[in-house]
Design a protein around this motif. Sequence first.
Motif, PDB file in Angstrom:
ATOM      1  N   GLU A 175       0.635  -1.179  -0.117  1.00 54.73           N
ATOM      2  CA  GLU A 175      -0.086   0.055  -0.101  1.00 54.73           C
ATOM      3  C   GLU A 175       0.939   1.057   0.136  1.00 54.73           C
ATOM      4  O   GLU A 175       1.968   1.216   0.634  1.00 54.73           O
ATOM      5  CB  GLU A 175      -0.884  -0.034   1.272  1.00 54.73           C
ATOM      6  N   LEU A 176       0.539   2.053  -0.876  1.00 54.74           N
ATOM      7  CA  LEU A 176       1.194   3.603  -0.797  1.00 54.74           C
ATOM      8  C   LEU A 176       0.072   4.623  -0.356  1.00 54.74           C
ATOM      9  O   LEU A 176      -0.829   4.788  -1.365  1.00 54.74           O
ATOM     10  CB  LEU A 176       1.872   3.733  -2.309  1.00 54.74           C
ATOM     11  N   ALA A 177       0.213   5.339   0.325  1.00 59.61           N
ATOM     12  CA  ALA A 177      -0.900   6.302   0.765  1.00 59.61           C
ATOM     13  C   ALA A 177      -0.059   7.809  -0.031  1.00 59.61           C
ATOM     14  O   ALA A 177       1.114   7.978   0.154  1.00 59.61           O
ATOM     15  CB  ALA A 177      -1.061   6.512   2.228  1.00 59.61           C
ATOM     16  N   GLY A 178      -1.296   8.463  -0.021  1.00 62.84           N
ATOM     17  CA  GLY A 178      -0.934   9.815  -0.608  1.00 62.84           C
ATOM     18  C   GLY A 178      -1.783  10.751  -0.418  1.00 62.84           C
ATOM     19  O   GLY A 178      -3.157  10.752  -0.476  1.00 62.84           O
ATOM     20  N   ASP A 179      -1.373  12.093  -0.249  1.00 62.32           N
ATOM     21  CA  ASP A 179      -2.168  13.420  -0.151  1.00 62.32           C
ATOM     22  C   ASP A 179      -2.870  13.612  -1.624  1.00 62.32           C
ATOM     23  O   ASP A 179      -4.022  13.995  -1.667  1.00 62.32           O
ATOM     24  CB  ASP A 179      -1.457  14.544   0.387  1.00 62.32           C
ATOM     25  N   LEU A 180      -2.195  12.786  -2.584  1.00 64.12           N
ATOM     26  CA  LEU A 180      -2.625  13.059  -3.972  1.00 64.12           C
ATOM     27  C   LEU A 180      -2.359  11.821  -4.421  1.00 64.12           C
ATOM     28  O   LEU A 180      -1.003  11.395  -4.409  1.00 64.12           O
ATOM     29  CB  LEU A 180      -2.202  14.297  -4.666  1.00 64.12           C
ATOM     30  N   VAL A 181      -3.130  11.053  -5.484  1.00 62.51           N
ATOM     31  CA  VAL A 181      -2.779  10.067  -6.198  1.00 62.51           C
ATOM     32  C   VAL A 181      -3.289  10.402  -7.421  1.00 62.51           C
ATOM     33  O   VAL A 181      -4.466  10.671  -8.090  1.00 62.51           O
ATOM     34  CB  VAL A 181      -3.499   8.708  -5.803  1.00 62.51           C
ATOM     35  N   VAL A 182      -2.206  10.389  -8.563  1.00 61.24           N
ATOM     36  CA  VAL A 182      -2.372  10.656  -9.992  1.00 61.24           C
ATOM     37  C   VAL A 182      -2.202   9.433 -10.623  1.00 61.24           C
ATOM     38  O   VAL A 182      -1.412   8.678 -10.800  1.00 61.24           O
ATOM     39  CB  VAL A 182      -1.451  11.727 -10.727  1.00 61.24           C
ATOM     40  N   ALA A 183      -3.398   8.832 -11.488  1.00 62.88           N
ATOM     41  CA  ALA A 183      -3.444   7.756 -12.197  1.00 62.88           C
ATOM     42  C   ALA A 183      -3.242   8.142 -13.663  1.00 62.88           C
ATOM     43  O   ALA A 183      -3.854   8.712 -14.320  1.00 62.88           O
ATOM     44  CB  ALA A 183      -4.798   7.029 -12.078  1.00 62.88           C
TER      45      ALA A 183
END
Length: 434
Positions: free
Chosen positions: A152-160
């Motif tokens: 798992e990678l957590a992010g304040d922002l996830v760009v696909a």
Amino acid sequence: MQIVIVGAGIGGFITALSLEAAGFRDIVVAERSREIRGLGVGLNLLPHAVRELTELGVADRIAELGVEPGTLAYFNRHGQAIWSEPRGRDAGYAWPQLSVHRGRLQILLRDLVEERLGDVIRLGHSLVALEPGDAERRAVATFEVAGGERVELAGDLVVAADGIHSVARSLRYPEEGGPRWGGLTLWRGTALIEPFLDGRTMIMAGDAEQKFVAYPLGAPLEDGRIRVNFIAERRGGGVSGADWNRQVERAPIAELFADWRFDWLDVPATIAGAEELLEYPMVDRDAIPQWTFGRTTLLGDAAHAMYPNGSNGGSQATLDARTLAYHVALAGTAAGVPAALAAYEADRRPATARLLELTRQTGPERVMQLAFERAPEGFADVHDAISAAELEGIAAEYKRAAGFHPSELAARPSLGVRRSADASAASLRDSGAA
């Protein structure tokens, strides 16, 4: 602020570079492939994209990979000229158009990301789940890695930015199915040939049933030949899947163009001499009503895969990346990410939906179809079939829709912005949201 980018293609890497230029450094780029091999053939970066790459400080290095076309010219299937126009700096832009090898560009962008951000690329990470988060909670991307383990990678922002077969998109639109086939099959390759026309012209010949595109990818070699990228296209073919690396024999495809021997270019000989020939269907995806969910959003082909009519895929991904970084930088903090994503989508989704419509209508290549419909056996003067005003109008309409009409591009404010030190500190305090 912690940022996760899914996909190490052109869109993903330019997003990483754009966010770094805006002052963000806690970035991870996760890619499903186990290595970045730099596959593909040619692509064009139009002046509106090169403007952004110039402001990122990478355009000069990209320019070393390819060539500046000076003219775009359209012909019918008899080799008669329909319309031509100057391109890039020859057309008065402050920025060139660049023709480069897609694979070499991807490798360079990878190197630039590593130079500027360090060891941030995670290979062999296949996205399997995406929790979008909300105003209070980070997004969480779940990947399958070697041995079936999940990370798992957590992010304040996830760009696909995970391409036309985007897993992130399929998780939000599970009923959508695969890419939409437009009924045409493409064969793409590179070949070493004698220079044609002035040696700096990108040509398109044919119509909606059959077409040939070619442009140089570099300066002449010692023996005087040039390496060209070409696309041969014909209606039908029955190819079902978008496998960009499916190699086919050259001779049968060259035979489809046996009569296309012009006094300025031998099309079947170019195809027969291809260094390799890749076959795939002409596919795109329908526009969707929403890209952004919580702290996640789509970018590039994952958001708006479109036909290559107009040579705009890489350029639109570049504009996406720069627009996204601009709004995130203006927001400044993790708390501002949802509003930044809403602004990004408001800027980019309507514009790309309109462009997708135009590419389905063959975009600026419509001049070739009009010539075919009105003068299928050729013409003595193209203006007997299509007026100069109509030709000019088609070209201008596409430039406006794509964002590179000369006057409008020159007047548009820069998308470059860097956060202040105070904003950076606030972002670090704010990133404690769980």
